[in-house]
Design a protein around this motif. Structure first.
Motif, PDB file in Angstrom:
ATOM      1  N   GLU A 142       0.531  -0.888   0.317  1.00 24.68           N
ATOM      2  CA  GLU A 142      -0.026   0.017   0.272  1.00 24.68           C
ATOM      3  C   GLU A 142       0.854   1.449   0.555  1.00 24.68           C
ATOM      4  OE1 GLU A 142      -1.741   1.535   3.783  1.00 24.68           O
ATOM      5  OE2 GLU A 142      -0.674   0.457   4.631  1.00 24.68           O
ATOM      6  N   PRO A 146       0.616   4.536   1.874  1.00 24.73           N
ATOM      7  CA  PRO A 146      -0.914   5.077   3.186  1.00 24.73           C
ATOM      8  C   PRO A 146      -1.525   6.170   2.952  1.00 24.73           C
ATOM      9  CG  PRO A 146       1.727   4.167   4.197  1.00 24.73           C
ATOM     10  CD  PRO A 146       1.721   4.296   2.673  1.00 24.73           C
ATOM     11  N   LYS A 147      -1.288   6.593   2.219  1.00 32.77           N
ATOM     12  CA  LYS A 147      -1.723   8.221   1.651  1.00 32.77           C
ATOM     13  C   LYS A 147      -3.140   7.992   0.739  1.00 32.77           C
ATOM     14  CE  LYS A 147       1.725  11.418   3.417  1.00 32.77           C
ATOM     15  NZ  LYS A 147       2.887  11.977   2.367  1.00 32.77           N
ATOM     16  N   SER A 182      -6.385   6.691  -0.198  1.00 29.99           N
ATOM     17  CA  SER A 182      -7.247   6.967  -0.132  1.00 29.99           C
ATOM     18  C   SER A 182      -8.118   5.442  -0.144  1.00 29.99           C
ATOM     19  CB  SER A 182      -8.750   7.494  -0.156  1.00 29.99           C
ATOM     20  OG  SER A 182      -8.803   7.518  -1.445  1.00 29.99           O
ATOM     21  N   LYS A 192      -6.361   2.767   2.346  1.00 27.79           N
ATOM     22  CA  LYS A 192      -6.777   3.289   4.063  1.00 27.79           C
ATOM     23  C   LYS A 192      -8.205   2.326   4.220  1.00 27.79           C
ATOM     24  CE  LYS A 192      -5.126   7.821   4.168  1.00 27.79           C
ATOM     25  NZ  LYS A 192      -5.254   9.122   4.503  1.00 27.79           N
ATOM     26  N   LYS A 247      -7.680  -1.190   3.278  1.00 28.74           N
ATOM     27  CA  LYS A 247      -6.701  -2.122   5.076  1.00 28.74           C
ATOM     28  C   LYS A 247      -7.991  -1.757   5.405  1.00 28.74           C
ATOM     29  CE  LYS A 247      -2.122  -1.046   7.575  1.00 28.74           C
ATOM     30  NZ  LYS A 247      -1.041   0.147   7.690  1.00 28.74           N
TER      31      LYS A 247
END
Length: 126
Positions: free
Chosen positions: A7, A9-10, A12, A15, A18
């Motif tokens: 991934e 992390p920033k 969307s 997110k 996850k």
């Protein structure tokens, strides 16, 4: 079964993916796709396991993809007989240079690869 989750992390979508994994009790090892970019060898193995066209591994909506004008350089999935200037080996090597070129999230299992987050496809992980 433990899977590998790649991934940014920033992102969307990453997110949401996850959160879905966590909510559904799917065990995973997390990997930052930019800080620990996949190697050409890993990408080749995942591509072969996926059965998908190699172009599916490119983040075609990303800035790096657009800046490098890759739309004009990669073979077109719809026009298989139309040759462009990049071989599969060159495409894999290019993907390995920058995690931002790779479509995410990526989920790697023992016998499958999922690209992007489509909840219906991810049901198999439960």
């Amino acid at each position: 079964m433990r899977i590998l989750f790649l991934e940014y992390p920033k992102c969307s979508t990453c997110k949401r993916a996850k959160a879905w994994l966590t909510e559904n009790g799917v065990a995973f090892d997390d990997r930052h796709i930019v800080e620990d970019n996949p190697t050409a060898e890993e990408l080749k193995a995942w591509w072969e396991k996926s059965g998908l066209p190699l172009k599916k591994f490119f983040n075609t909506s990303g800035l790096v993809y657009k800046e490098q004008n890759l739309k004009e350089r990669l073979p077109d999935m719809k026009l298989k007989d139309r040759l462009k200037d990049m071989s599969e080996e060159e495409q894999l090597a290019l993907l390995a240079t920058n995690g931002m070129l790779v479509k995410r999230p990526l989920v790697i299992g023992e016998d499958f690869v999922l690209i992007g987050f489509k909840e219906a496809e991810w049901e198999r992980l439960k």
